[in-house]
Motif scaffolding. Structure first.
Motif, PDB file in Angstrom:
ATOM      1  N   GLY A 172       0.788  -1.234   0.000  1.00  0.00           N
ATOM      2  CA  GLY A 172       0.000   0.000   0.000  1.00  0.00           C
ATOM      3  C   GLY A 172       0.812   1.273   0.000  1.00  0.00           C
ATOM      4  O   GLY A 172       0.355   2.285  -0.501  1.00  0.00           O
ATOM      5  N   SER A 173       1.996   1.244   0.602  1.00  0.00           N
ATOM      6  CA  SER A 173       2.881   2.413   0.708  1.00  0.00           C
ATOM      7  C   SER A 173       2.079   3.678   0.977  1.00  0.00           C
ATOM      8  O   SER A 173       1.422   3.772   1.999  1.00  0.00           O
ATOM      9  N   ASN A 174       2.044   4.633   0.063  1.00  0.00           N
ATOM     10  CA  ASN A 174       1.456   5.947   0.350  1.00  0.00           C
ATOM     11  C   ASN A 174       0.071   6.139  -0.255  1.00  0.00           C
ATOM     12  O   ASN A 174      -0.344   7.277  -0.499  1.00  0.00           O
ATOM     13  N   ALA A 175      -0.662   5.066  -0.497  1.00  0.00           N
ATOM     14  CA  ALA A 175      -2.003   5.192  -1.074  1.00  0.00           C
ATOM     15  C   ALA A 175      -2.945   5.869  -0.079  1.00  0.00           C
ATOM     16  O   ALA A 175      -2.756   5.811   1.134  1.00  0.00           O
ATOM     17  N   ALA A 176      -4.003   6.508  -0.607  1.00  0.00           N
ATOM     18  CA  ALA A 176      -4.898   7.306   0.216  1.00  0.00           C
ATOM     19  C   ALA A 176      -5.791   6.471   1.123  1.00  0.00           C
ATOM     20  O   ALA A 176      -6.305   6.977   2.126  1.00  0.00           O
ATOM     21  N   GLY A 177      -6.000   5.216   0.800  1.00  0.00           N
ATOM     22  CA  GLY A 177      -6.862   4.363   1.606  1.00  0.00           C
ATOM     23  C   GLY A 177      -6.764   2.933   1.138  1.00  0.00           C
ATOM     24  O   GLY A 177      -6.102   2.631   0.134  1.00  0.00           O
ATOM     25  N   PRO A 178      -7.423   2.011   1.830  1.00  0.00           N
ATOM     26  CA  PRO A 178      -7.259   0.584   1.514  1.00  0.00           C
ATOM     27  C   PRO A 178      -7.772   0.178   0.145  1.00  0.00           C
ATOM     28  O   PRO A 178      -7.280  -0.786  -0.429  1.00  0.00           O
ATOM     29  N   THR A 179      -8.764   0.876  -0.388  1.00  0.00           N
ATOM     30  CA  THR A 179      -9.219   0.556  -1.740  1.00  0.00           C
ATOM     31  C   THR A 179      -8.426   1.317  -2.794  1.00  0.00           C
ATOM     32  O   THR A 179      -8.681   1.145  -3.991  1.00  0.00           O
ATOM     33  N   ALA A 180      -7.476   2.154  -2.368  1.00  0.00           N
ATOM     34  CA  ALA A 180      -6.668   2.933  -3.301  1.00  0.00           C
ATOM     35  C   ALA A 180      -5.313   2.305  -3.593  1.00  0.00           C
ATOM     36  O   ALA A 180      -4.607   2.779  -4.480  1.00  0.00           O
ATOM     37  N   ILE A 181      -4.934   1.259  -2.859  1.00  0.00           N
ATOM     38  CA  ILE A 181      -3.674   0.584  -3.174  1.00  0.00           C
ATOM     39  C   ILE A 181      -3.808  -0.045  -4.560  1.00  0.00           C
ATOM     40  O   ILE A 181      -4.892  -0.442  -4.971  1.00  0.00           O
ATOM     41  N   TRP A 182      -2.701  -0.135  -5.288  1.00  0.00           N
ATOM     42  CA  TRP A 182      -2.839  -0.532  -6.695  1.00  0.00           C
ATOM     43  C   TRP A 182      -3.448  -1.924  -6.866  1.00  0.00           C
ATOM     44  O   TRP A 182      -4.256  -2.115  -7.801  1.00  0.00           O
ATOM     45  N   PRO A 183      -3.139  -2.936  -6.034  1.00  0.00           N
ATOM     46  CA  PRO A 183      -3.815  -4.228  -6.253  1.00  0.00           C
ATOM     47  C   PRO A 183      -5.322  -4.142  -6.042  1.00  0.00           C
ATOM     48  O   PRO A 183      -6.091  -4.792  -6.760  1.00  0.00           O
ATOM     49  N   ALA A 184      -5.778  -3.351  -5.061  1.00  0.00           N
ATOM     50  CA  ALA A 184      -7.220  -3.223  -4.838  1.00  0.00           C
ATOM     51  C   ALA A 184      -7.888  -2.500  -5.997  1.00  0.00           C
ATOM     52  O   ALA A 184      -8.995  -2.863  -6.417  1.00  0.00           O
ATOM     53  N   ARG A 185      -7.251  -1.468  -6.515  1.00  0.00           N
ATOM     54  CA  ARG A 185      -7.797  -0.753  -7.673  1.00  0.00           C
ATOM     55  C   ARG A 185      -7.920  -1.699  -8.867  1.00  0.00           C
ATOM     56  O   ARG A 185      -8.942  -1.728  -9.562  1.00  0.00           O
ATOM     57  N   ALA A 186      -6.852  -2.465  -9.119  1.00  0.00           N
ATOM     58  CA  ALA A 186      -6.867  -3.378 -10.264  1.00  0.00           C
ATOM     59  C   ALA A 186      -7.922  -4.454 -10.095  1.00  0.00           C
ATOM     60  O   ALA A 186      -8.623  -4.815 -11.051  1.00  0.00           O
ATOM     61  N   ALA A 187      -8.050  -4.991  -8.877  1.00  0.00           N
ATOM     62  CA  ALA A 187      -9.043  -6.030  -8.627  1.00  0.00           C
ATOM     63  C   ALA A 187     -10.456  -5.506  -8.845  1.00  0.00           C
ATOM     64  O   ALA A 187     -11.317  -6.211  -9.384  1.00  0.00           O
ATOM     65  N   ALA A 188     -10.714  -4.262  -8.442  1.00  0.00           N
ATOM     66  CA  ALA A 188     -12.047  -3.688  -8.610  1.00  0.00           C
ATOM     67  C   ALA A 188     -12.401  -3.543 -10.084  1.00  0.00           C
ATOM     68  O   ALA A 188     -13.514  -3.859 -10.506  1.00  0.00           O
ATOM     69  N   VAL A 189     -11.451  -3.075 -10.879  1.00  0.00           N
ATOM     70  CA  VAL A 189     -11.699  -2.905 -12.310  1.00  0.00           C
ATOM     71  C   VAL A 189     -11.927  -4.258 -12.981  1.00  0.00           C
ATOM     72  O   VAL A 189     -12.807  -4.414 -13.840  1.00  0.00           O
ATOM     73  N   ALA A 190     -11.146  -5.256 -12.577  1.00  0.00           N
ATOM     74  CA  ALA A 190     -11.215  -6.566 -13.216  1.00  0.00           C
ATOM     75  C   ALA A 190     -12.360  -7.433 -12.693  1.00  0.00           C
ATOM     76  O   ALA A 190     -12.679  -8.454 -13.300  1.00  0.00           O
ATOM     77  N   GLY A 191     -12.949  -7.064 -11.570  1.00  0.00           N
ATOM     78  CA  GLY A 191     -14.033  -7.873 -11.016  1.00  0.00           C
ATOM     79  C   GLY A 191     -13.555  -9.175 -10.427  1.00  0.00           C
ATOM     80  O   GLY A 191     -14.212 -10.216 -10.569  1.00  0.00           O
ATOM     81  N   VAL A 192     -12.393  -9.140  -9.742  1.00  0.00           N
ATOM     82  CA  VAL A 192     -11.864 -10.340  -9.099  1.00  0.00           C
ATOM     83  C   VAL A 192     -11.781 -10.114  -7.599  1.00  0.00           C
ATOM     84  O   VAL A 192     -11.768  -8.974  -7.125  1.00  0.00           O
ATOM     85  N   ASP A 193     -11.729 -11.209  -6.841  1.00  0.00           N
ATOM     86  CA  ASP A 193     -11.564 -11.131  -5.394  1.00  0.00           C
ATOM     87  C   ASP A 193     -10.079 -11.196  -5.059  1.00  0.00           C
ATOM     88  O   ASP A 193      -9.394 -12.168  -5.402  1.00  0.00           O
ATOM     89  N   LEU A 194      -9.594 -10.165  -4.378  1.00  0.00           N
ATOM     90  CA  LEU A 194      -8.170 -10.035  -4.082  1.00  0.00           C
ATOM     91  C   LEU A 194      -7.792 -10.732  -2.784  1.00  0.00           C
ATOM     92  O   LEU A 194      -8.465 -10.576  -1.767  1.00  0.00           O
TER      93      LEU A 194
END
Length: 374
Positions: A172-194
């Motif tokens: 997550g490093s410096n992301a604004a929140g837990p859904t803003a980390i790059w794996p969470a963002r990518a998972a949301a767009v792709a419709g997969v469970d992270l």
């Protein structure tokens, strides 16, 4: 409450409440490193997921945050509320235990604090799928979940499970929140469970991590390897390639045909040509700022020390060799996610970790370059 948790390995019952762990107890027992203990208990990617008609939801928890004497603590973590796939609310974590480490002596002082209540109101009427994503860099003990209508586990939506392992950049490093980390963002767009095994400072090709991945159900797997091995100055070139082979062999023992993506490090100037170990920039610390620097000697590369450039060469070669008999194995150069031009536009604030805007860019490029469904 644990029946609503997703993205974790197991739950520990403590005096503070239920603590989700991303590594099981047997794996934690094999490496009593305090840094690993801290990051694996940070619930990056872990969320409460349920279905309800409620319009008001409250979650009580007590966090533990760790900082260094003389340096401001990281910004407070966030609880993100997602309803039917959309981020609709955010609650800033407060209170909890604050652990201050004196880097000169190694001693730690704990200041206890109160319970935090994340309260979300005015949710949409009717049945809905709700997720509460936990702060990614704060160990969070869950105490109580309340709502003004019954809640029940979400039905299986048949979504693919994406299992990812990486460093603090994946954590997550410096992301604004837990859904803003790059794996969470990518998972949301792709419709997969992270399932996120981003372990800040601890993506070190540990055999127990590979065995956890071997035993975790997954439809898609990715491993991002390199930066922690360089900034820890953990191994030499002779050891690195065989260690990668062994790590991938173990994953393949449990997932022989699952799509598997190996990702090399993103662009990080301090370690591109300079080996580790990495260290705090002491001059910056004296000013109350957190920055990192490389302390190795570039001449050490000739003696087998690792830089990010060397890591990319080795990973590319390992994947090319294995792909001859493993058609479901792919390689992705991390510079395709964040490269020199990106650094010029969105520099790493502490010379090691991307900011929130860079997380968004990395996620966007990953969903286009990788095999995630869209």
């Amino acid at each position: 409450m644990d029946e609503f948790l997703k993205g974790h390995a197991e739950v520990e019952r403590t005096a503070d409440g239920l603590v989700p762990h991303r590594l099981p107890a047997w794996a934690r027992a094999q490496c009593p490193d305090p840094q690993l203990a801290m990051v694996e208990s940070n619930p990056s990617g872990v969320r409460l997921a349920f279905r309800t008609r409620a319009t008001t939801i409250e979650l009580d928890s007590r966090r533990t945050v760790i900082g260094f004497a003389g340096v401001p603590f990281r910004p407070d973590g966030q609880f993100d509320l997602v309803v039917n796939g959309e981020l609709v609310g955010r609650s800033t974590a407060t209170g909890g235990h604050r652990v201050t480490i004196d880097m000169a002596t190694g001693s730690a002082t704990t200041t206890p604090g109160p319970v935090h209540t994340a309260r979300f109101t005015e949710l949409p009427e009717g049945d809905k799928n709700v997720e509460i994503w936990l702060p990614y860099q704060e160990t969070t003990a869950l105490i109580d979940l309340r709502a003004d209508a019954p809640i029940e586990p979400q039905p299986d939506r048949g979504r693919p499970v994406w299992l990812h392992h990486g460093s603090s950049i994946s954590h997550g490093s410096n992301a604004a929140g837990p859904t803003a980390i790059w794996p969470a963002r990518a998972a949301a767009v792709a419709g997969v469970d992270l399932v996120n095994l981003g372990l800040g400072g601890s993506a070190l090709l540990d055999p127990f991590t590979a065995r956890v991945m071997r035993d975790t159900p997954a439809d898609l797997i990715s491993v991002k390897i390199g930066i922690n091995i360089v900034n820890a100055d953990l191994m030499r070139r002779r050891a690195f390639g065989p260690a990668v082979h062994g790590f991938l062999d173990t994953i393949r023992d449990g997932h022989p045909d699952t799509p598997l993506l190996v990702i090399s490090p993103i662009w990080c100037p301090i370690h591109e040509e300079t080996p580790g170990p990495g260290d705090f920039d002491r001059a910056a610390l004296a000013e109350g700022k957190l920055r990192f620097r490389a302390t190795g000697d570039p001449a050490g590369v000739a003696r087998g020390q690792l830089t990010l450039g060397v890591i990319r060469e080795e990973l590319s070669a390992v994947v090319a060799q294995r792909a001859a008999t493993d058609p479901n194995l792919r390689y992705l150069d991390g510079r395709d996610l964040y490269g020199p031009d990106d650094y010029a536009e969105l520099p790493l604030p502490d010379e090691l970790h991307p900011d929130d805007a860079a997380h968004a860019r990395i996620a966007d490029r990953f969903t286009k370059a990788a095999w995630l469904p869209s």
